[in-house]
Scaffold this motif. Structure first.
Motif, mmCIF file in Angstrom:
data_model
loop_
_atom_site.group_PDB
_atom_site.id
_atom_site.type_symbol
_atom_site.label_atom_id
_atom_site.label_comp_id
_atom_site.label_asym_id
_atom_site.label_seq_id
_atom_site.Cartn_x
_atom_site.Cartn_y
_atom_site.Cartn_z
ATOM 1 N N PRO A 24 0.358 -21.826 8.701
ATOM 2 C CA PRO A 24 -0.289 -21.980 7.392
ATOM 3 C C PRO A 24 0.717 -22.003 6.233
ATOM 4 O O PRO A 24 1.672 -21.238 6.213
ATOM 5 N N TYR A 25 0.479 -22.933 5.310
ATOM 6 C CA TYR A 25 1.282 -23.145 4.102
ATOM 7 C C TYR A 25 2.632 -23.799 4.381
ATOM 8 O O TYR A 25 3.505 -23.832 3.516
ATOM 9 N N GLN A 26 2.799 -24.341 5.591
ATOM 10 C CA GLN A 26 4.045 -24.996 5.949
ATOM 11 C C GLN A 26 3.812 -26.440 6.401
ATOM 12 O O GLN A 26 2.744 -26.770 6.942
ATOM 13 N N TYR A 27 4.807 -27.274 6.178
ATOM 14 C CA TYR A 27 4.865 -28.640 6.694
ATOM 15 C C TYR A 27 3.543 -29.373 6.421
ATOM 16 O O TYR A 27 3.074 -29.420 5.296
ATOM 17 N N HIS A 28 2.900 -29.955 7.449
ATOM 18 C CA HIS A 28 1.654 -30.684 7.232
ATOM 19 C C HIS A 28 0.453 -29.769 7.030
ATOM 20 O O HIS A 28 -0.612 -30.232 6.619
ATOM 21 N N TRP A 79 4.940 -31.093 -0.660
ATOM 22 C CA TRP A 79 5.760 -32.279 -0.437
ATOM 23 C C TRP A 79 6.064 -32.944 -1.783
ATOM 24 O O TRP A 79 5.160 -33.479 -2.425
ATOM 25 N N PRO A 80 7.305 -32.917 -2.233
ATOM 26 C CA PRO A 80 7.657 -33.566 -3.504
ATOM 27 C C PRO A 80 7.300 -35.057 -3.530
ATOM 28 O O PRO A 80 6.955 -35.588 -4.588
ATOM 29 N N PHE A 81 7.389 -35.711 -2.391
ATOM 30 C CA PHE A 81 7.002 -37.122 -2.308
ATOM 31 C C PHE A 81 5.562 -37.301 -2.782
ATOM 32 O O PHE A 81 5.256 -38.194 -3.581
#
Length: 228
Positions: A135-139, A144-146
């Motif tokens: 949770p709260y990580q990656y996907h 994501w700055p993008f």
């Protein structure tokens, strides 16, 4: 079908099946394909969805044969606004919701409004592979700055310039974060701590920051502005 006709039908289908409302449910009941829906159990599924999720403020991420997603896929909803799928009413609901749920804090933007937790039926064992999609990580709800650049540009496109300026400043601060030095333009950051955990020196993070900056400065996104 012509490209324009196919695009219009796709737009109508997304707004009918992924934007949950009792009004849409009534429209679905009137479709000529109602029997096909019944045979596939989609009609029954949709009646369950509308009973549980009346007037949700965003497009659902998926509506499958026997299940549906509850989370707000931030990328998908932003793209729906950016490319004219969402009308003004839906656009306001989506953007207000993202602001209210804190998707842009501490930096823009988290890719889910709420991550999927281990106790959730949607949790899969592969989420914990390499300790990545916790949770709260990656996907699973990471920043994501993008996507943050897309968020800022979308706000500009719909005329919410003050908000765009605020989130641009936060995006700059997020891009400045680094594991070993400043301005690493990291791949992604932890939603709760704001610390970078992905790969550094990501071109897409830097490029979308530049796009967001230019959009705010010009008060115009320059591309796809008139996309419908």
């Amino acid at each position: 079908l012509s490209t324009n006709t196919a695009s219009l039908e796709t737009k109508e289908a997304v707004n009918l099946f992924y934007w949950i409302s009792l009004e849409n449910w009534q429209k679905i009941l009137q479709l000529d394909r109602q029997e096909a829906f019944k045979q596939a159990q989609v009609s029954e599924l949709y009646s369950v969805i509308t009973g549980h999720l009346q007037n949700y403020p965003f497009y659902l991420p998926y509506v499958a044969l026997t299940e549906y997603g509850l989370e707000c896929d931030v990328v998908g909803n932003l793209l729906a606004i950016f490319f004219g799928i969402a009308d003004r009413v839906k656009t306001k609901k989506i953007l207000d919701y993202l602001d209210q749920c804190g998707a842009g804090s501490p930096f823009p933007v988290a890719v889910l409004d709420e991550p999927i937790h281990i106790s959730d039926p949607r949790w899969s064992s592969w989420f914990a592979k390499a300790h990545l999609n916790l949770p709260y990580q990656y996907h699973n709800g990471g920043i994501w700055p993008f996507v943050g650049g897309l968020y800022v540009a979308t706000l500009v496109k719909v005329g919410r310039i003050d908000e765009a300026q605020l989130y641009l400043e936060r995006l700059a601060e997020g891009c400045r974060q680094g594991k070993t030095r400043e301005w690493e333009f990291n791949e992604w950051l932890h939603k709760l701590t704001g610390r970078p955990m992905g790969s550094p020196e990501q071109l897409w993070s830097a490029a979308m920051y530049c796009f967001a900056y230019q959009s705010v400065q010009q008060k115009h996104i320059g591309v796809f502005q008139d996309w419908r």
